[in-house]
Design a protein around this motif. Sequence first.
Motif, PDB file in Angstrom:
ATOM      1  N   ARG A   1       0.814  -1.221   0.000  1.00 55.60           N
ATOM      2  CA  ARG A   1       0.000   0.000   0.000  1.00 55.60           C
ATOM      3  C   ARG A   1       0.847   1.272   0.000  1.00 55.60           C
ATOM      4  N   PRO A   2       1.774   1.453   0.949  1.00 56.83           N
ATOM      5  CA  PRO A   2       2.563   2.706   0.916  1.00 56.83           C
ATOM      6  C   PRO A   2       3.432   2.821  -0.323  1.00 56.83           C
ATOM      7  N   VAL A   3       3.972   1.699  -0.802  1.00 56.06           N
ATOM      8  CA  VAL A   3       4.800   1.748  -2.015  1.00 56.06           C
ATOM      9  C   VAL A   3       3.946   2.165  -3.212  1.00 56.06           C
ATOM     10  N   HIS A   4       2.786   1.566  -3.341  1.00 52.67           N
ATOM     11  CA  HIS A   4       1.853   1.892  -4.419  1.00 52.67           C
ATOM     12  C   HIS A   4       1.456   3.367  -4.360  1.00 52.67           C
ATOM     13  N   ARG A   5       1.181   3.856  -3.153  1.00 59.28           N
ATOM     14  CA  ARG A   5       0.764   5.249  -2.988  1.00 59.28           C
ATOM     15  C   ARG A   5       1.856   6.213  -3.434  1.00 59.28           C
ATOM     16  N   VAL A   6       3.084   5.965  -3.027  1.00 60.30           N
ATOM     17  CA  VAL A   6       4.189   6.857  -3.380  1.00 60.30           C
ATOM     18  C   VAL A   6       4.481   6.813  -4.877  1.00 60.30           C
ATOM     19  N   LEU A   7       4.538   5.609  -5.443  1.00 62.84           N
ATOM     20  CA  LEU A   7       4.846   5.483  -6.864  1.00 62.84           C
ATOM     21  C   LEU A   7       3.768   6.142  -7.725  1.00 62.84           C
TER      22      LEU A   7
ATOM     23  N   GLY B   1       5.307  10.068 -21.912  1.00 60.57           N
ATOM     24  CA  GLY B   1       6.143   8.874 -21.945  1.00 60.57           C
ATOM     25  C   GLY B   1       6.735   8.550 -20.591  1.00 60.57           C
ATOM     26  N   LEU B   2       7.229   9.570 -19.902  1.00 67.13           N
ATOM     27  CA  LEU B   2       7.786   9.373 -18.572  1.00 67.13           C
ATOM     28  C   LEU B   2       6.694   8.937 -17.597  1.00 67.13           C
ATOM     29  N   GLY B   3       5.517   9.536 -17.725  1.00 69.61           N
ATOM     30  CA  GLY B   3       4.415   9.160 -16.854  1.00 69.61           C
ATOM     31  C   GLY B   3       4.038   7.700 -17.014  1.00 69.61           C
ATOM     32  N   ARG B   4       3.999   7.223 -18.270  1.00 68.28           N
ATOM     33  CA  ARG B   4       3.679   5.810 -18.496  1.00 68.28           C
ATOM     34  C   ARG B   4       4.735   4.902 -17.886  1.00 68.28           C
ATOM     35  N   ALA B   5       5.995   5.280 -18.032  1.00 68.21           N
ATOM     36  CA  ALA B   5       7.075   4.468 -17.464  1.00 68.21           C
ATOM     37  C   ALA B   5       6.979   4.413 -15.945  1.00 68.21           C
ATOM     38  N   LEU B   6       6.689   5.553 -15.312  1.00 68.07           N
ATOM     39  CA  LEU B   6       6.593   5.587 -13.860  1.00 68.07           C
ATOM     40  C   LEU B   6       5.363   4.843 -13.346  1.00 68.07           C
ATOM     41  N   HIS B   7       4.341   4.741 -14.201  1.00 63.59           N
ATOM     42  CA  HIS B   7       3.114   4.074 -13.771  1.00 63.59           C
ATOM     43  C   HIS B   7       3.205   2.543 -13.874  1.00 63.59           C
ATOM     44  N   ARG B   8       4.135   2.028 -14.671  1.00 61.35           N
ATOM     45  CA  ARG B   8       4.202   0.569 -14.852  1.00 61.35           C
ATOM     46  C   ARG B   8       4.382  -0.184 -13.545  1.00 61.35           C
ATOM     47  N   PRO B   9       5.286   0.220 -12.644  1.00 63.68           N
ATOM     48  CA  PRO B   9       5.388  -0.511 -11.374  1.00 63.68           C
ATOM     49  C   PRO B   9       4.141  -0.384 -10.511  1.00 63.68           C
ATOM     50  N   VAL B  10       3.383   0.688 -10.669  1.00 65.61           N
ATOM     51  CA  VAL B  10       2.123   0.848  -9.941  1.00 65.61           C
ATOM     52  C   VAL B  10       1.141  -0.239 -10.382  1.00 65.61           C
ATOM     53  N   ALA B  11       1.004  -0.399 -11.707  1.00 69.05           N
ATOM     54  CA  ALA B  11       0.108  -1.426 -12.235  1.00 69.05           C
ATOM     55  C   ALA B  11       0.597  -2.830 -11.883  1.00 69.05           C
ATOM     56  N   TRP B  12       1.919  -3.018 -11.864  1.00 65.47           N
ATOM     57  CA  TRP B  12       2.478  -4.328 -11.520  1.00 65.47           C
ATOM     58  C   TRP B  12       2.136  -4.700 -10.081  1.00 65.47           C
ATOM     59  N   LEU B  13       2.250  -3.750  -9.164  1.00 64.17           N
ATOM     60  CA  LEU B  13       1.889  -4.016  -7.772  1.00 64.17           C
ATOM     61  C   LEU B  13       0.425  -4.432  -7.650  1.00 64.17           C
ATOM     62  N   GLU B  14      -0.434  -3.787  -8.425  1.00 62.48           N
ATOM     63  CA  GLU B  14      -1.855  -4.140  -8.395  1.00 62.48           C
ATOM     64  C   GLU B  14      -2.071  -5.569  -8.880  1.00 62.48           C
ATOM     65  N   ARG B  15      -1.417  -5.910  -9.986  1.00 61.34           N
ATOM     66  CA  ARG B  15      -1.590  -7.266 -10.522  1.00 61.34           C
ATOM     67  C   ARG B  15      -1.023  -8.329  -9.579  1.00 61.34           C
ATOM     68  N   ARG B  16       0.089  -8.030  -8.960  1.00 58.94           N
ATOM     69  CA  ARG B  16       0.809  -9.048  -8.189  1.00 58.94           C
ATOM     70  C   ARG B  16       0.292  -9.190  -6.756  1.00 58.94           C
ATOM     71  N   TYR B  17      -0.100  -8.084  -6.111  1.00 60.52           N
ATOM     72  CA  TYR B  17      -0.345  -8.151  -4.677  1.00 60.52           C
ATOM     73  C   TYR B  17      -1.778  -7.806  -4.255  1.00 60.52           C
ATOM     74  N   ALA B  18      -2.617  -7.368  -5.166  1.00 59.88           N
ATOM     75  CA  ALA B  18      -3.989  -7.053  -4.764  1.00 59.88           C
ATOM     76  C   ALA B  18      -4.772  -8.342  -4.513  1.00 59.88           C
ATOM     77  N   ARG B  19      -5.607  -8.325  -3.484  1.00 58.36           N
ATOM     78  CA  ARG B  19      -6.413  -9.496  -3.145  1.00 58.36           C
ATOM     79  C   ARG B  19      -7.874  -9.228  -3.510  1.00 58.36           C
ATOM     80  N   PRO B  20      -8.638 -10.282  -3.778  1.00 54.43           N
ATOM     81  CA  PRO B  20     -10.041 -10.096  -4.153  1.00 54.43           C
ATOM     82  C   PRO B  20     -10.881  -9.544  -3.010  1.00 54.43           C
ATOM     83  N   LEU B  21     -11.867  -8.761  -3.366  1.00 58.85           N
ATOM     84  CA  LEU B  21     -12.807  -8.208  -2.394  1.00 58.85           C
ATOM     85  C   LEU B  21     -14.171  -8.105  -3.061  1.00 58.85           C
TER      86      LEU B  21
END
Length: 516
Positions: free
Chosen positions: A204-210, A223-243
């Motif tokens: 959560r804090p890592v996602h928020r800061v990134l 272009g820079l914005g898309r590059a910086l957003h990729r790890p944000v989307a990766w965190l969502e795919r990898r660590y988000a749990r169903p709700l």
Amino acid sequence: MTSSAAETADVVVVGFGAAGACAAIEAADAGARVLVLDRFGGGGATAISGGVVYAGGGTRQQRAAGVADTPREMADYLREEVGDTVSAGTLRRFCEQSAGMLDWLAGLGVPFDARLCPYKTSYPTNRHYLYFSGSETAFGQSAPRGHRVLARGTSGRVLFARLADAVRQRGVVVLAQTRAERLITDAAGRVTGVECRTLAGWARPVHRVLHRWSVKPGLYLPGLGRALHRPVAWLERRYARPLRIAAGRTILCAGGFVFDRAMMREHAPDYRGGLRLGTPGDDGSGIRLGVAAGGSTAHLDRVSIWRFLSPPAAMLDGQLVDRDGRKVGDLSRYGAAVGEAILRSPGARAWLLLDAATLARARRQLWSQTLWFQRWQALWLLTFGKVTGATLEDVARRAGVDPAGLIATAGAATGLPPYAMLDVSVRNRTALPAPMLTLGGLRVDEETGRVLGVPGLFAAGRTAVGICSRSYVSGLSLADCVFSGRRAGRAAAAAVLSGRPGAAAHDLGGHHADRG
């Protein structure tokens, strides 16, 4: 989708910008248990906006500034912008409720001010907070209706902060870093909840800061914005749990789709190259959720693309021409109308012709009439972004404009030489990007905000068709977010509460319940 956790609420609001916050406030004030979810931390495009709310009909600020205005005059002007996108009755209600809407915001702690800007500008400095934010003067009207939230710099962050405070003061549960993925429906097609994925723990804090790091660069350097957003989307795919969230009614307030390349290519291909005004949350997800549940859309081809030529105000004394030297648009109109006119010109190109005296006045006004984000663009145009010539023919040739056409348009006596021509094309990406935002969305019932064809589902803000879905002037989107968000919040709460044993008409605030 297998759910590992569950929540329940009378009203679930998807998206926590201005529309979502206003919906949550009204639903909570009506007595509903409200839950708001947002993919990021809330704020959306509202928090990075200029914080201008379009309002009139005799607001407190207009009266304090000595400005006479009526709801009818406001409606007469807005009809020119709105066309038939919404009914005459809806536009009339919007205008009649406008002054009260601003008072409602002020009651929530949103500060406004009556200091009137004396010149035409795209956004006033920190000395002024009431200004002509649209094309009123082009239609013979004399009432400024742009109400900028009282704050230094761009004011959207203060607008959202006050709304967010009001939401939390009402005990509304806000689930940040929670992404809606699918609407749950019953056998009759009624929306009964939302399936989401939510982050927990260290992610959560890592996602928020990134995410925070990616938003502002994404505005100016896509272009820079898309590059910086990729790890944000990766965190969502990898660590988000169903709700899984069960909802009595659901309101979609998830923004537009300016950050979704596929939807832009499909619905608005002419607007490539503009500066996307929004955040990665403006990815069309709310619209797609509504369509997947059976909703329909309108005006997805409508995009507002801006070319502001002032401040400095002296720039508006120039002449805007295309590559054939012909006049383009009306410089007294709002920047979106000017931008659209340039976009429809040959090659989407245009130049602003200034004589020496006008250029000198613009330079003198530069420091007093601009904030930092306006100043660097004006500095570029007035220094590196221009060509000069001793005659109209000379400056036209240097700019790549047809000399004969320019001379025919400008006339022989157009001012003092030397002349300057500034390249203000909407696809001039070097130092003059053209901001844009999407205007269309889900079709809704104009009395309640219910998504047509989908029982139990409502929409507001840029996820829905609204007041500004045909033509945008500054502040009209935020005003529509407040108007449509409040409408949806009231109606959704009334629909839930009306089904409870013992519910009385006065308990519902007199609002018509959505029986669909």
